[in-house]
Design an enzyme around this catalytic site. Structure first.
Site, PDB file in Angstrom:
ATOM      1  N   CYS A   1      -3.945   0.772  -2.306  1.00  0.00           N
ATOM      2  CA  CYS A   1      -4.246  -0.709  -1.778  1.00  0.00           C
ATOM      3  C   CYS A   1      -2.351  -1.447  -2.401  1.00  0.00           C
ATOM      4  CB  CYS A   1      -4.959  -1.253  -1.416  1.00  0.00           C
ATOM      5  SG  CYS A   1      -6.923  -0.413  -0.735  1.00  0.00           S
TER       6      CYS A   1
ATOM      7  N   GLU B   1      -3.401  -4.819  -3.083  1.00  0.00           N
ATOM      8  CA  GLU B   1      -3.850  -5.599  -3.915  1.00  0.00           C
ATOM      9  C   GLU B   1      -3.757  -5.120  -5.397  1.00  0.00           C
ATOM     10  OE1 GLU B   1      -4.867  -4.654  -0.723  1.00  0.00           O
ATOM     11  OE2 GLU B   1      -6.317  -5.967   0.162  1.00  0.00           O
TER      12      GLU B   1
ATOM     13  N   CYS C   1     -10.642  -2.403  -4.069  1.00  0.00           N
ATOM     14  CA  CYS C   1     -10.178  -3.534  -4.064  1.00  0.00           C
ATOM     15  C   CYS C   1     -10.579  -5.086  -4.888  1.00  0.00           C
ATOM     16  CB  CYS C   1      -8.934  -4.378  -3.318  1.00  0.00           C
ATOM     17  SG  CYS C   1      -7.879  -3.275  -3.223  1.00  0.00           S
TER      18      CYS C   1
ATOM     19  N   CYS D   1     -10.195  -3.864   0.875  1.00  0.00           N
ATOM     20  CA  CYS D   1     -11.649  -3.157   1.239  1.00  0.00           C
ATOM     21  C   CYS D   1     -12.346  -2.930  -0.500  1.00  0.00           C
ATOM     22  CB  CYS D   1     -11.134  -1.571   1.031  1.00  0.00           C
ATOM     23  SG  CYS D   1     -10.092  -1.501  -0.769  1.00  0.00           S
TER      24      CYS D   1
ATOM     25  N   ASN E   1       0.647  -1.486  -0.013  1.00  0.00           N
ATOM     26  CA  ASN E   1      -0.063   0.327  -0.049  1.00  0.00           C
ATOM     27  C   ASN E   1       0.684   1.095   0.507  1.00  0.00           C
ATOM     28  OD1 ASN E   1       0.655  -0.826   2.410  1.00  0.00           O
ATOM     29  ND2 ASN E   1      -1.098   0.273   3.957  1.00  0.00           N
TER      30      ASN E   1
ATOM     31  N   GLU F   1       0.037   5.195   0.571  1.00  0.00           N
ATOM     32  CA  GLU F   1      -0.897   6.414   0.904  1.00  0.00           C
ATOM     33  C   GLU F   1      -0.204   7.977   0.226  1.00  0.00           C
ATOM     34  OE1 GLU F   1      -1.768   3.946   5.479  1.00  0.00           O
ATOM     35  OE2 GLU F   1      -0.113   6.255   5.355  1.00  0.00           O
TER      36      GLU F   1
END
Length: 138
Positions: A57, A59, A99, A96, A46, A48
């Site tokens: 993210c 993923e 994703c 999430c 990830n 940010e």
């Protein structure tokens, strides 16, 4: 092209290793992902942003690497949230909604493996379309 990892535990190890590359200046919540396609394995962490909506993210980072390499035969994805709070259980380490939508977009049959750092083992295996009922599709 990256080598392929077929063993689920080794894929989880690769996801855990990828989490070390996370840029988490705001949440301090490192996540790593390892994605196996029919021909290679890609990792992501990830990343940010101070503007949270611009964050990426782990993923989706791994999926982006595969797609950018022209490799869209996604098979299995391991997720490791190494900083998850134990009291949240599996809910604190599930992917999430964004994703999940990407999983449906690229591979509805994608196998999702959830690694628990707290338990030191795989605690869940899912199929992407089982994680998002009634997904948006064009």
């Amino acid at each position: 092209m990256p080598s392929i990892i077929n063993d689920p535990k080794q894929l989880c190890d690769a996801a855990r290793d990828a989490a070390n590359n996370a840029y988490v200046e705001y949440s301090n919540f490192r996540v790593g992902a390892a994605l196996t396609t029919k021909s290679a394995t890609y990792t992501g962490a990830n990343v940010e942003s101070a503007s949270y909506g611009l964050s990426l993210c782990a993923e989706r980072a791994a999926i982006t690497k595969a797609v950018n390499a022209g490799d869209r035969d996604l098979v299995r994805l391991a997720i490791a949230c190494v900083d998850a709070k134990p009291e949240l259980g599996i809910n604190g380490i599930m992917p999430c909604g964004a994703c999940r939508q990407w999983f449906i977009e690229f591979a509805p049959e994608l196998e999702i493996i959830i690694w628990s750092e707290n338990d030191g083992k795989i605690i869940g295996t899912y199929i992407a379309e089982d994680l998002l009922s009634n997904p948006f599709k064009l």
